[in-house]
Design a protein around this motif. Structure first.
Motif, short mmCIF file in Angstrom:
data_model
loop_
_atom_site.label_atom_id
_atom_site.label_comp_id
_atom_site.label_asym_id
_atom_site.label_seq_id
_atom_site.Cartn_x
_atom_site.Cartn_y
_atom_site.Cartn_z
N MET A 1 9.30 -14.41 7.60
CA MET A 1 8.21 -14.50 6.66
C MET A 1 8.51 -13.54 5.52
SD MET A 1 4.19 -14.10 7.36
CE MET A 1 4.09 -15.68 8.13
N VAL A 2 8.20 -13.97 4.33
CA VAL A 2 8.51 -13.18 3.16
C VAL A 2 7.20 -12.83 2.46
CG1 VAL A 2 9.71 -13.17 0.96
CG2 VAL A 2 10.70 -14.37 2.89
N LEU A 3 7.09 -11.61 2.02
CA LEU A 3 5.93 -11.18 1.26
C LEU A 3 6.31 -11.16 -0.21
CD1 LEU A 3 4.81 -8.24 3.57
CD2 LEU A 3 3.89 -10.56 3.51
N PHE A 4 5.89 -12.18 -0.96
CA PHE A 4 6.24 -12.29 -2.37
C PHE A 4 5.33 -11.43 -3.22
CE2 PHE A 4 7.91 -16.33 -0.74
CZ PHE A 4 9.19 -16.27 -1.26
N PHE A 5 5.84 -11.00 -4.35
CA PHE A 5 5.08 -10.28 -5.37
C PHE A 5 4.42 -9.01 -4.82
CE2 PHE A 5 4.75 -14.87 -6.46
CZ PHE A 5 5.69 -14.86 -7.46
N VAL A 6 5.10 -8.35 -3.92
CA VAL A 6 4.59 -7.11 -3.35
C VAL A 6 5.67 -6.05 -3.56
CG1 VAL A 6 3.77 -6.00 -1.25
CG2 VAL A 6 3.23 -8.38 -1.65
N GLU A 7 5.23 -4.85 -3.86
CA GLU A 7 6.17 -3.74 -4.04
C GLU A 7 6.97 -3.51 -2.76
OE1 GLU A 7 6.73 -2.00 -6.85
OE2 GLU A 7 5.33 -3.35 -7.86
N PRO A 8 8.24 -3.14 -2.89
CA PRO A 8 9.06 -2.88 -1.69
C PRO A 8 8.46 -1.84 -0.75
CG PRO A 8 10.45 -3.00 -3.64
CD PRO A 8 9.04 -3.03 -4.12
N ALA A 9 7.78 -0.84 -1.28
CA ALA A 9 7.16 0.17 -0.42
C ALA A 9 6.05 -0.44 0.45
CB ALA A 9 6.59 1.30 -1.27
N VAL A 10 5.31 -1.39 -0.11
CA VAL A 10 4.25 -2.06 0.65
C VAL A 10 4.86 -2.93 1.73
CG1 VAL A 10 2.31 -3.67 0.48
CG2 VAL A 10 2.68 -1.97 -1.32
N VAL A 11 5.94 -3.64 1.40
CA VAL A 11 6.61 -4.48 2.40
C VAL A 11 7.11 -3.61 3.55
CG1 VAL A 11 8.57 -6.01 2.83
CG2 VAL A 11 7.25 -6.24 0.73
N ASP A 12 7.71 -2.47 3.23
CA ASP A 12 8.19 -1.56 4.27
C ASP A 12 7.04 -1.07 5.14
OD1 ASP A 12 10.77 -1.87 3.37
OD2 ASP A 12 10.72 -0.05 2.11
N ALA A 13 5.89 -0.79 4.52
CA ALA A 13 4.72 -0.32 5.28
C ALA A 13 4.19 -1.43 6.20
CB ALA A 13 3.63 0.15 4.32
N VAL A 14 4.19 -2.66 5.71
CA VAL A 14 3.71 -3.78 6.53
C VAL A 14 4.63 -4.01 7.73
CG1 VAL A 14 3.37 -6.28 6.55
CG2 VAL A 14 2.43 -4.91 4.69
N LEU A 15 5.94 -3.83 7.50
CA LEU A 15 6.90 -4.10 8.57
C LEU A 15 7.10 -2.92 9.52
CD1 LEU A 15 9.56 -6.19 6.65
CD2 LEU A 15 7.72 -6.98 8.12
N GLU A 16 6.29 -1.87 9.38
CA GLU A 16 6.32 -0.77 10.34
C GLU A 16 5.21 -0.99 11.35
OE1 GLU A 16 5.89 2.91 8.28
OE2 GLU A 16 7.84 2.74 7.30
N GLY A 17 5.44 -0.55 12.56
CA GLY A 17 4.40 -0.60 13.58
C GLY A 17 4.16 -1.99 14.12
N PRO A 18 2.92 -2.22 14.59
CA PRO A 18 2.62 -3.49 15.28
C PRO A 18 2.62 -4.71 14.37
CG PRO A 18 0.65 -2.13 15.11
CD PRO A 18 1.79 -1.30 14.61
N THR A 19 2.37 -4.51 13.07
CA THR A 19 2.37 -5.69 12.19
C THR A 19 3.75 -6.31 12.07
OG1 THR A 19 2.64 -4.25 10.27
CG2 THR A 19 0.40 -4.94 10.82
N ARG A 20 4.79 -5.52 12.31
CA ARG A 20 6.15 -6.06 12.28
C ARG A 20 6.30 -7.20 13.28
NH1 ARG A 20 11.06 -4.24 10.78
NH2 ARG A 20 12.85 -5.09 11.88
N TRP A 21 5.78 -6.99 14.48
CA TRP A 21 5.92 -8.01 15.52
C TRP A 21 5.07 -9.24 15.21
CZ3 TRP A 21 10.17 -7.15 17.65
CH2 TRP A 21 10.61 -5.85 17.86
N ALA A 22 3.94 -9.05 14.56
CA ALA A 22 3.12 -10.19 14.18
C ALA A 22 3.82 -11.04 13.12
CB ALA A 22 1.76 -9.71 13.66
#
Length: 113
Positions: A1-22
Motif C-alpha cells: 500500500m502506498v501513501l500518496f501526497f504525504v511527507e516522508p516523515a509521516v509515512v515513516d511514522a505510519v509504518l512504525e509500530g502496529p500500523t505497519r502490520w495493518a
C-alpha cells in the motif's frame, strides 16, 4: 500500500509500530484477493479469457509496483489494466440485464398468451 501526497516523515511514522502490520496486511490481502478472483474468472470461462488473464496480471502488478517511481512500464500497466476492465465490463453489458430473456423467438406463440 502506498501513501500518496504525504511527507516522508509521516509515512515513516505510519509504518512504525502496529500500523505497519495493518498496512502490510491490507496489501497482502489485496494481492491474494486479486489473484484468487482472477484465477476464478479464468477457470469459470464466463468472461473473455484474455480480459480475465489481463485483469489478473495487471491488477496484481499495480498492487506490487505501486511504491515504485513512475515510469513508462507503470504507465503502460495502468493503461493495460484499464483496457482489461473496459473489456470485462463490455462483456457483462453485452450479456444483458438479469431477468431479461436472452433468446428471442420470433413467429411463435409463448405459453400463457
Amino acid at each position: 500500500m502506498v501513501l500518496f501526497f504525504v511527507e516522508p516523515a509521516v509515512v515513516d511514522a505510519v509504518l512504525e509500530g502496529p500500523t505497519r502490520w495493518a498496512v502490510l496486511g491490507a496489501g497482502v490481502v489485496h494481492v491474494v484477493g486479486t489473484l484468487l478472483f482472477g484465477v476464478s474468472m479464468v477457470r469459470a470461462g464466463v468472461l473473455p479469457r484474455p480480459a480475465a488473464v489481463g485483469y489478473t496480471v495487471t491488477l496484481t502488478l499495480l498492487a506490487l509496483l505501486g511504491n515504485l517511481p513512475d515510469s513508462v512500464f507503470s504507465s503502460a500497466n495502468h493503461v493495460a489494466a484499464c483496457v482489461c476492465l473496459v473489456a470485462l465490463s463490455r462483456s457483462v453489458r453485452r450479456a444483458g440485464r438479469p431477468g431479461e430473456p436472452r433468446i428471442h423467438v420470433t413467429g411463435s406463440r409463448q405459453a400463457g398468451t
